[in-house]
Design an enzyme around this catalytic site. Sequence first.
Site, PDB file in Angstrom:
ATOM      1  N   HIS A   1      43.178  46.388  23.519  1.00 19.62           N
ATOM      2  CA  HIS A   1      42.389  46.661  22.127  1.00 19.62           C
ATOM      3  C   HIS A   1      42.708  46.916  21.435  1.00 19.62           C
ATOM      4  O   HIS A   1      43.244  46.977  19.595  1.00 19.62           O
ATOM      5  CB  HIS A   1      41.066  46.554  22.166  1.00 19.62           C
TER       6      HIS A   1
ATOM      7  N   GLU B   1      40.350  33.419  21.244  1.00 22.02           N
ATOM      8  CA  GLU B   1      40.338  32.795  22.331  1.00 22.02           C
ATOM      9  C   GLU B   1      41.114  31.915  22.922  1.00 22.02           C
ATOM     10  O   GLU B   1      41.918  32.300  23.973  1.00 22.02           O
ATOM     11  CB  GLU B   1      38.448  33.156  22.775  1.00 22.02           C
TER      12      GLU B   1
END
Length: 527
Positions: free
Chosen positions: A442, A359
């Site tokens: 993703h 992240e």
Amino acid sequence: MKKSYLATSLTLSIAVGVSGFTSVPAFAKTKIDYHKQWDTPQYIGEVWEPEGAKGDDVVWSYLEKYKDEFRIQGNVEDHFEIVNEARNKETDTKHYRLQEVYNGIPIYGFQQTVHIDADGNVTSFLGQFIPDLDSNKQLKKKPKLNEQKAVKQAIKDVEGEVGEKPDFIQDPEAKLYIYVHEDESYLAYAVELNFLDPEPGRWMYFIDAHSGDVINKYNMLDHVTATGKGVLGDTKQFETTKQGSTYMLKDTTRGKGIETYTANNRTSLPGTLMTDSDNYWTDGAAVDAHAHAQKTYDYFRNVHNRNSYDGNGAVIRSTVHYSTRYNNAFWNGSQMVYGDGDGTTFLPLSGGLDVVAHELTHAVTERTAGLVYQNESGALNESMSDIFGAMVDNDDWLMGEDIYTPGRSGDALRSLQDPAAYGDPDHYSKRYTGSQDNGGVHTNSGINNKAAYLLAEGGTHYGVRVNGIGRTDTAKIYYHALTHYLTPYSNFSAMRRAAVLSATDLFGANSRQVQAVNAAYDAVGVK
């Protein structure tokens, strides 16, 4: 005259002199790859001597040389702005980042990079340039909408997405761009809507400045989807701050600080700064968020000499215990947010070092290449986070294995070593081409993930043998590519170019690292 193409581009070769230096690509010819749609250079590789030009004038002289290829009429300085200049002390090279403009208005995402070697020669151009905008009369007209009306249009639309008017973290603003979408160019406002209620979102809207229509929209919020003790019961040591008799999860030894808060299972951010009376912390989610943020900071600082995600020591702020049984962690543009999980699909998500590093790498990407979170550029955005997640948490090539499905041994979110084991493609021929997940950000990340794994560890894939160069050199190449070569709309082909150029900068044109990069991308079908 219109050029003909094979696959996505045509390579034009123009004879030039051969450079004897090995610190730059040993091009015997100038190589130009043309963009399939716009027929303008998206890559130029050569060794070009500027003949007396210095500083920014080297860039302008270089672009002037190719103005016909870019189909530029008039002054090249009216079509580009230099937005950043960086010098790499290790290689003594300069890297310029440019922004295409039209009548002073930036074209959203259309950035380019120009690279200069230690001898002052230009070695490459990488990026996309859209020509012939004069033919679109709508771009010359004054906007019928102002910024406030554009924001209202975006808010009205997002209410339909989330079911009610969101509670915005900051007041939304609109900025005027020329925006290219599905082969059309628009005068448009970009509006970012960042909110936590009724659900976390970071939506990007592009509003037609004349009609008020929504041209495109997507949610940029990254979903993981899928001394004190941490989430897994392990003991960690980390820096805190004492004020009076109270200890705070606030580290003032790294950059401008690392701070950890609790939302107390609510949704207001940042929440309350975590405190303790004896400096022995028992909140595992908070311990891990704090310690893992410190470890990620240390990695980028010690390995890549990067001071926090923005390069200038920005405070790294984390909030744990967000909402109730929340199965997600995300970077919202200014801080990290971690849910506690539901105990079945996820444990508290800050318990994964690779999740935290993943992240925070999104924050690094946002401040450097700015990879747009859709389609191939979005897949590269995700892949960069996976790659550096695996570099920080370097005991395996899995992502999220410590906090995902705690009742199922050996499970993970993704694997760089074997993307197919988790349903992701490991070759460009298997890429997802639909519209779900912002165009498969993703899913298709598996292609670049596999290339990175092969580059580091080696192996044979689809009949192509790759001799691995190790994690350290692999990380250097991808960080250099992210910070110096990639641009907002870079695709997989541009990623290969950027990796080759980075390996050349760092290790030399004839190095085993350059050979390994080429082999790794051959192995995953990226040309």
